[in-house]
Scaffold this motif. Structure first.
Motif, PDB file in Angstrom:
ATOM      1  N   GLU A 121      11.432   3.546  -2.914  1.00 19.21           N
ATOM      2  CA  GLU A 121      12.173   2.244  -2.864  1.00 19.21           C
ATOM      3  C   GLU A 121      12.785   1.395  -1.777  1.00 19.21           C
ATOM      4  OE1 GLU A 121      15.595   1.382  -6.241  1.00 19.21           O
ATOM      5  OE2 GLU A 121      14.178   3.389  -6.237  1.00 19.21           O
ATOM      6  N   GLU A 122      13.175   2.116  -1.003  1.00 23.42           N
ATOM      7  CA  GLU A 122      13.325   1.614   0.492  1.00 23.42           C
ATOM      8  C   GLU A 122      12.205   0.151   1.399  1.00 23.42           C
ATOM      9  OE1 GLU A 122      13.510   5.025   0.363  1.00 23.42           O
ATOM     10  OE2 GLU A 122      15.456   5.121  -0.620  1.00 23.42           O
ATOM     11  N   ALA A 123      11.335   0.973   0.841  1.00 16.29           N
ATOM     12  CA  ALA A 123       9.655   0.490   1.810  1.00 16.29           C
ATOM     13  C   ALA A 123       9.598  -1.061   1.374  1.00 16.29           C
ATOM     14  CB  ALA A 123       8.451   0.961   1.896  1.00 16.29           C
ATOM     15  N   GLY A 124       9.732  -0.931  -0.634  1.00 20.75           N
ATOM     16  CA  GLY A 124       9.237  -1.891  -0.771  1.00 20.75           C
ATOM     17  C   GLY A 124       7.934  -2.617  -0.613  1.00 20.75           C
ATOM     18  N   PHE A 125       7.611  -3.393  -1.123  1.00 20.60           N
ATOM     19  CA  PHE A 125       6.228  -5.030  -1.181  1.00 20.60           C
ATOM     20  C   PHE A 125       5.824  -4.449  -0.315  1.00 20.60           C
ATOM     21  CE2 PHE A 125       3.144  -8.166  -1.846  1.00 20.60           C
ATOM     22  CZ  PHE A 125       2.427  -7.423  -1.994  1.00 20.60           C
ATOM     23  N   ARG A 126       6.311  -4.597   1.141  1.00 23.46           N
ATOM     24  CA  ARG A 126       5.351  -4.704   2.509  1.00 23.46           C
ATOM     25  C   ARG A 126       4.914  -3.637   2.779  1.00 23.46           C
ATOM     26  NH1 ARG A 126       8.372  -9.447   5.543  1.00 23.46           N
ATOM     27  NH2 ARG A 126       8.410 -11.099   3.797  1.00 23.46           N
ATOM     28  N   GLY A 127       5.777  -2.147   2.242  1.00 21.90           N
ATOM     29  CA  GLY A 127       6.260  -0.526   2.042  1.00 21.90           C
ATOM     30  C   GLY A 127       4.356  -0.310   1.645  1.00 21.90           C
ATOM     31  N   ARG A 128       4.017  -1.307   1.223  1.00 23.35           N
ATOM     32  CA  ARG A 128       2.847  -0.594   0.081  1.00 23.35           C
ATOM     33  C   ARG A 128       1.919   0.799   0.806  1.00 23.35           C
ATOM     34  NH1 ARG A 128       0.233  -3.673  -4.734  1.00 23.35           N
ATOM     35  NH2 ARG A 128      -0.920  -4.538  -3.277  1.00 23.35           N
ATOM     36  N   GLN A 129       0.951   1.457   0.720  1.00 24.54           N
ATOM     37  CA  GLN A 129       0.310   2.377   0.647  1.00 24.54           C
ATOM     38  C   GLN A 129      -0.299   2.571  -0.298  1.00 24.54           C
ATOM     39  OE1 GLN A 129       2.345   5.683   3.073  1.00 24.54           O
ATOM     40  NE2 GLN A 129       4.223   4.947   2.607  1.00 24.54           N
TER      41      GLN A 129
END
Length: 146
Positions: A121-129
């Motif tokens: 939730e904290e990472a959001g779209f930019r933190g997709r893995q």
């Protein structure tokens, strides 16, 4: 909060894609009518007044409201399923998912063939893995993944 397995989320994509398309079409139509009405107001102001077909303007406003309501209702349908709509313009959806005793979000954007990414939730779209084996294994306890 409802959580989804990868398979459950994947199985919902055809319905959700249809709902997204309907919401986007309605939003686009409402925005076009709003722009048309704004331009008319600007022309009236700039010319100091002009003859306006009041019935036509009223019909446009009614149509704009209808499209806005349809978009809102469609977004509500998506929300009722338990899926989070993050960006209507690009069709970005998140599916809460429990993995290793943590709630993360499976992430899908319209145009993608399948759900291949997740993020916190904290990472959001930019933190997709990329989705990994943890999401593909089912635990024996219902809606939980290990």
């Amino acid at each position: 909060m409802k959580t989804f397995t990868l398979d459950e989320a994947q199985s919902l994509l055809p319905v959700l894609e249809s709902l997204l398309k309907r919401a986007i079409e309605s939003k686009t139509a409402a925005e076009a009518l709003e722009s048309e009405l704004s331009e008319l107001s600007r022309r009236i102001f700039m010319s100091g007044g002009m003859h306006v077909d009041v019935n036509k303007v009223a019909a446009r406003r009614t149509a704009m409201g209808t499209h806005e309501n349809r978009a809102r209702e469609t977004v509500s349908e998506i929300d009722e399923i338990g899926v989070q709509l993050k960006d209507l313009d690009i069709g970005l959806l998140d599916f809460p998912c429990r993995v290793e005793d943590e709630i993360v979000l499976l992430c899908w954007k319209m145009g993608e063939e399948s759900i291949d990414f997740w993020h916190t939730e904290e990472a959001g779209f930019r933190g997709r893995q990329p989705v990994d084996e943890r999401f593909r294994r089912r635990a024996n306890s219902g809606n939980r993944l290990n």
